[in-house]
Design an enzyme around this catalytic site. Structure first.
Site, short mmCIF file in Angstrom:
data_model
loop_
_atom_site.label_atom_id
_atom_site.label_comp_id
_atom_site.label_asym_id
_atom_site.label_seq_id
_atom_site.Cartn_x
_atom_site.Cartn_y
_atom_site.Cartn_z
N ASP A 98 -43.52 41.48 -52.61
CA ASP A 98 -44.13 40.44 -53.40
C ASP A 98 -44.89 39.40 -52.70
O ASP A 98 -44.23 38.86 -51.81
CB ASP A 98 -43.26 39.72 -54.50
N TYR B 157 -49.63 31.71 -50.05
CA TYR B 157 -48.50 31.70 -49.00
C TYR B 157 -49.20 31.75 -47.63
O TYR B 157 -49.78 32.95 -47.03
CB TYR B 157 -47.45 33.06 -49.23
N GLN C 213 -41.82 36.21 -63.73
CA GLN C 213 -41.11 35.88 -62.46
C GLN C 213 -40.97 34.47 -62.43
O GLN C 213 -41.63 33.66 -62.41
CB GLN C 213 -42.01 36.23 -61.11
N TYR D 224 -36.64 34.99 -58.48
CA TYR D 224 -37.21 34.66 -57.10
C TYR D 224 -36.05 33.50 -56.67
O TYR D 224 -35.31 32.61 -57.57
CB TYR D 224 -38.51 34.15 -57.17
N GLY E 59 -36.35 36.78 -49.41
CA GLY E 59 -37.25 36.85 -48.40
C GLY E 59 -36.30 37.04 -46.95
O GLY E 59 -35.23 37.11 -46.94
#
Length: 331
Positions: A52, A57, A190, A218, A294
């Protein structure tokens, strides 16, 4: 690794999905590109086939890193989830924040999901990712300046053209999901969800369960808070957004650590880390389809992927939840 289908689609994604926000560096104090690529590849080797990312980002950096990491892999063995609707290069829509890019330059980030903007963003993402289609295309944040109808019809058009396989949303409430569903079939929402942030259990979770929509959770480790590695007095590097969040006040670090110490013997018994226990608990919650986790290097990525090796009984899940319900953070 375990895999679950998104909504009513045929798209199966890994229950631990690689979250590539930190890999892009933006708001995380920069990035080491080589480490980020190795992290994604290490995850893939352990069955984490879903990644994802988003244009915002690192202002394209994260998508470029993902593209580099999947180069040479069979495209149908990887699921790319990316987003649209956060523009740093266009003065339209609602100003979301004033920020700085990875080079320290001032940028204004806008929530904007007008039709032409989405078409352009999709082309840019495809180029950076080095692919000709996106598996799941998600609006990043609601855009109050553009009708949901316009936004979702643009995504429906991209699906018709074969550039996008499935439509999802991020950070939508139930009313927004219902409106979006009129124009395109949504497979997922999400949203932030963690042991210390469970507000979606009141409305979004029941709606998604009733309507066969997947929830992509998330920040399940609450940006590192639930790893057990943060103690009172923890200091962040310059440019790290976490320094100003209430979760990371010393009192909350203390209270969270006390909770984690209560469940740590369970992790120890299973030869697992606290972070792995937290991720496993998260994906066992009703309505939670997958956890986005992450990593900034291969070691972190490996640890995340191995969370799914952990098995929890209903009694163990109840024990964790009962202890968690005693935890109160100070806002």
């Amino acid at each position: 690794m375990e895999y679950r289908k998104l909504g009513k689609s045929d798209l199966e994604i890994s229950v631990v999905t690689f979250g590539a926000w930190a890999a892009g560096g933006w708001m995380w104090g920069g990035t080491e590109r080589k480490d980020a690529v190795e992290a994604i590849r290490a995850s893939y080797d352990l069955g984490v086939t879903s990644i994802d990312t988003a244009p915002i980002y690192g202002q394209g950096t994260s998508e470029e890193i993902v593209g580099e990491a999947i180069k040479g892999l069979s495209r149908d063995k990887v699921q790319i989830l990316t987003k649209y609707g956060m523009r740093w290069d266009l003065n339209k829509g609602e100003l979301a924040m004033k920020s700085q890019d990875n080079n320290g330059n001032e940028i204004d980030v806008h929530k904007y999901a007008g039709r032409e903007s989405i078409i352009k963003e999709c082309e840019d993402s495809l180029r950076r990712l080095g692919t000709d289609y996106i598996d799941l295309y998600q609006i990043h944040w609601p855009d109050v300046t553009t009708p949901i109808e316009e936004t979702m019809e643009a995504v429906a058009q991209l699906i018709k053209e074969g550039k996008v396989r499935h439509a999802g949303v991020c950070n939508y409430d139930v009313a927004q999901m219902k409106e979006a569903e009129k124009y395109v079939q949504l497979v997922s929402n999400q949203v932030p969800y963690s042991m210390v942030k469970r507000d979606i259990e009141a409305d979004v979770v029941p709606y998604c369960l009733d309507n066969n929509k997947s929830i992509l959770a998330y920040s399940p480790l609450e940006r590192g808070l639930l790893t057990g590695k943060m103690k009172p007095g923890y200091t962040f590097s310059e440019g790290d957004h976490r320094a100003n969040l209430y979760f990371f006040k010393d009192e909350n670090l203390k209270r969270t650590d006390e909770f984690l110490q209560k469940i740590k013997p369970l992790a120890d018994d299973k030869n697992a880390t606290l972070a792995q226990l937290v991720v496993r608990w998260t994906v066992e919650q009703p309505g939670i389809t997958i956890a986005l986790v992450g990593a900034r290097n291969a070691d972190q990525a490996t640890q995340n992927a191995k969370a799914l090796n952990l098995k929890l009984s209903q009694d163990e899940i109840k024990f964790i939840t009962d202890e968690l319900n005693k935890l109160e953070l100070v806002k």
